[in-house]
Design a protein around this motif. Sequence first.
Motif, mmCIF file in Angstrom:
data_model
loop_
_atom_site.group_PDB
_atom_site.id
_atom_site.type_symbol
_atom_site.label_atom_id
_atom_site.label_comp_id
_atom_site.label_asym_id
_atom_site.label_seq_id
_atom_site.Cartn_x
_atom_site.Cartn_y
_atom_site.Cartn_z
ATOM 1 N N LYS A 105 0.824 -1.213 0.000
ATOM 2 C CA LYS A 105 0.000 0.000 0.000
ATOM 3 C C LYS A 105 0.854 1.257 0.000
ATOM 4 C CE LYS A 105 -2.173 -1.274 3.703
ATOM 5 N NZ LYS A 105 -3.096 -1.299 4.868
ATOM 6 N N THR A 108 6.413 3.013 4.047
ATOM 7 C CA THR A 108 6.360 4.080 5.046
ATOM 8 C C THR A 108 7.763 4.399 5.556
ATOM 9 O OG1 THR A 108 5.933 2.436 6.776
ATOM 10 C CG2 THR A 108 4.029 3.496 5.756
ATOM 11 N N ALA A 149 4.515 11.595 7.467
ATOM 12 C CA ALA A 149 3.302 10.828 7.171
ATOM 13 C C ALA A 149 2.156 11.762 6.791
ATOM 14 C CB ALA A 149 2.917 9.965 8.368
ATOM 15 N N ARG A 150 2.029 12.883 7.494
ATOM 16 C CA ARG A 150 0.987 13.849 7.144
ATOM 17 C C ARG A 150 1.246 14.457 5.758
ATOM 18 N NH1 ARG A 150 1.700 14.980 12.724
ATOM 19 N NH2 ARG A 150 3.212 16.628 12.248
ATOM 20 N N GLU A 187 0.447 11.683 2.933
ATOM 21 C CA GLU A 187 -0.942 11.261 2.758
ATOM 22 C C GLU A 187 -1.771 12.271 1.977
ATOM 23 O OE1 GLU A 187 -2.158 10.721 6.732
ATOM 24 O OE2 GLU A 187 -1.200 8.744 6.975
ATOM 25 N N SER A 188 -1.266 13.482 1.776
ATOM 26 C CA SER A 188 -2.031 14.537 1.114
ATOM 27 C C SER A 188 -1.553 14.736 -0.314
ATOM 28 C CB SER A 188 -1.894 15.847 1.897
ATOM 29 O OG SER A 188 -2.518 16.905 1.206
ATOM 30 N N SER A 221 -1.044 10.844 -3.969
ATOM 31 C CA SER A 221 -0.322 10.897 -2.705
ATOM 32 C C SER A 221 1.070 10.306 -2.912
ATOM 33 C CB SER A 221 -1.076 10.112 -1.625
ATOM 34 O OG SER A 221 -1.035 8.723 -1.910
ATOM 35 N N TYR A 257 2.299 7.719 -1.534
ATOM 36 C CA TYR A 257 2.206 6.264 -1.626
ATOM 37 C C TYR A 257 1.681 5.841 -2.995
ATOM 38 C CZ TYR A 257 2.570 7.082 3.369
ATOM 39 O OH TYR A 257 2.982 7.520 4.588
#
Length: 554
Positions: free
Chosen positions: A83, A86, A105-106, A109-110, A121, A123
């Motif tokens: 997915k 990280t 991480a913030r 994710e955006s 994003s 990812y």
Amino acid sequence: MGLFGKIKASVGGAYNGASLAFRDTILPSPDRGNVMFLLPGDSRFYLNGYTRTRINWKAEWLWQNFGIVKGTLNGIARHSVGKGMTLMIDSEDHDFAMAAEDDFARFAESPDRCDLSGRRSFYEAQLYAIEQRRLRGEFFAVHAFNPRWNKEPCFQTFDANEVISGDQSDSMIIDGVKLDEFGGAVAYFVRTVDGKTKEVPASRMVHWYKPHSNNSPRGFSDLAQSVNPLVDIHELQRLDARTAKVHRFIALVMKGVNKKKTRGAFGQITQAAINQADPGSPPSDAYAASMESMWGGGGAGIAYFDDKEADVKLVTSNSPTPMLNEFVKDRMRDVCSGWDVPHNFFCYEEDMGSANTRFILSRADLFFQLTSDGCANHFCTPVAYRYLQARIASGKLQEPKDPNWSIDWQTPPRVTIDNGRDGKLLIEMLANGMLTLREYCAAAGKDYRRTMRQWIREPMQFLVMAKEEGSMIDTKTASKLIERWSNNMPLWRAGMPGVGNNAPAGTDADPGASDDGTKTPEEQEDETDKANKEKRQKEKDDKADKAKRKENEK
């Protein structure tokens, strides 16, 4: 000089006895075709822009028309990054590591924050990077600044066809890449959305590809050698499908149907069907009516007109032929070999026997590990490092006390078919000190630091929740519960150096059981309770014997 003389000169006098090495390989032979391929003197020109572009066009066509191609590319990306990988910070400054991981991480994710176009994003961009690397042979992304987020660092992706040739008169610009005297990239020329060409310094460009020759400035698709075999499969499948349709359409062959001058044969058939085989109609019309009823069920008729007696013959189909499946399967082996993934991993799984399944999965797993490492090294790490350095410089992220902090990535679980067997093996290796806790968690696709923190937090959370529920637990009991809890965490206990509670691998003993005489605190406590109980029982028995003796004396 004739042709024979030129051949003699080209092989360096092989016919004169000067060299006989690889004679059967380099000289023409009537037994086989003469394979010719000339390597360019300058490795920068191994692949020109025209050839690369044409290959990409055909690779895109394959992706659109073959489900196996699309499914394989998507599967490679999913198995490589899951997915999305990280971020993990390796640092002695644990506060900085946790803050940096949460901050990134913030950001990741955006899509509106990390991608200049706001489409993906971080990812999702990892999946896109691997798909482009395998489909187009290369992936491009530019380090940029996001005007929507106070000019924070971000990235902007580009298609391989959007990196175009710049100044054609400059001999150091090859296929959109400007090189220096050592063959290194200095700048890239990209086409922007307004149709203009922009020069991007190589320090801001992420270019992930596999150089085939020494100084190759660009990469080419992994599907290059798969184009012709897949086109063959596509054409044969279409031809086989058309043959089957024609055979289904031609249901009957009829002889002896008389043709009238006023209308054609099919007109006669249609009219007879309308009249529902009128008893007054000629015999040929009756045959036509039967034909029309079958035609409505999906077949048709071909009429042969002669003076012979009427005859009807069914036409059967031999398509699709089962022989085509074996041909397609053989071609797919060659196609998947170019992807570096065993063809049985994505297609024809029924051909895998139990003996070679593990071998196939191990090969595929190694390929996925190398692919995820390539994505991390070329794309993920530069993006994360650039972002974190900007956050530290702006004061939005604390300065790390550890100057040697580094970046690592959590990859998805390893590909396996025996989860129980492999899981037990990992536990035994961990219990015997042959595996670290970090390696164990990485194999399971977990973050080892979060796992350790959760192990430590669970007994504390248990006590807090017990107090909230009204359970009265004194300090001594709480300490005893925490001690028992920590001693019953076999993975954590086995991973502690110097514990001496490791179980031999391959035995039925629990991880943490000791065979060297060393006892756990829980075992020591049980033995103390047992000794105290035996002591009290002995005192009670002695007291009873003493009372009995006194009674006997009286």
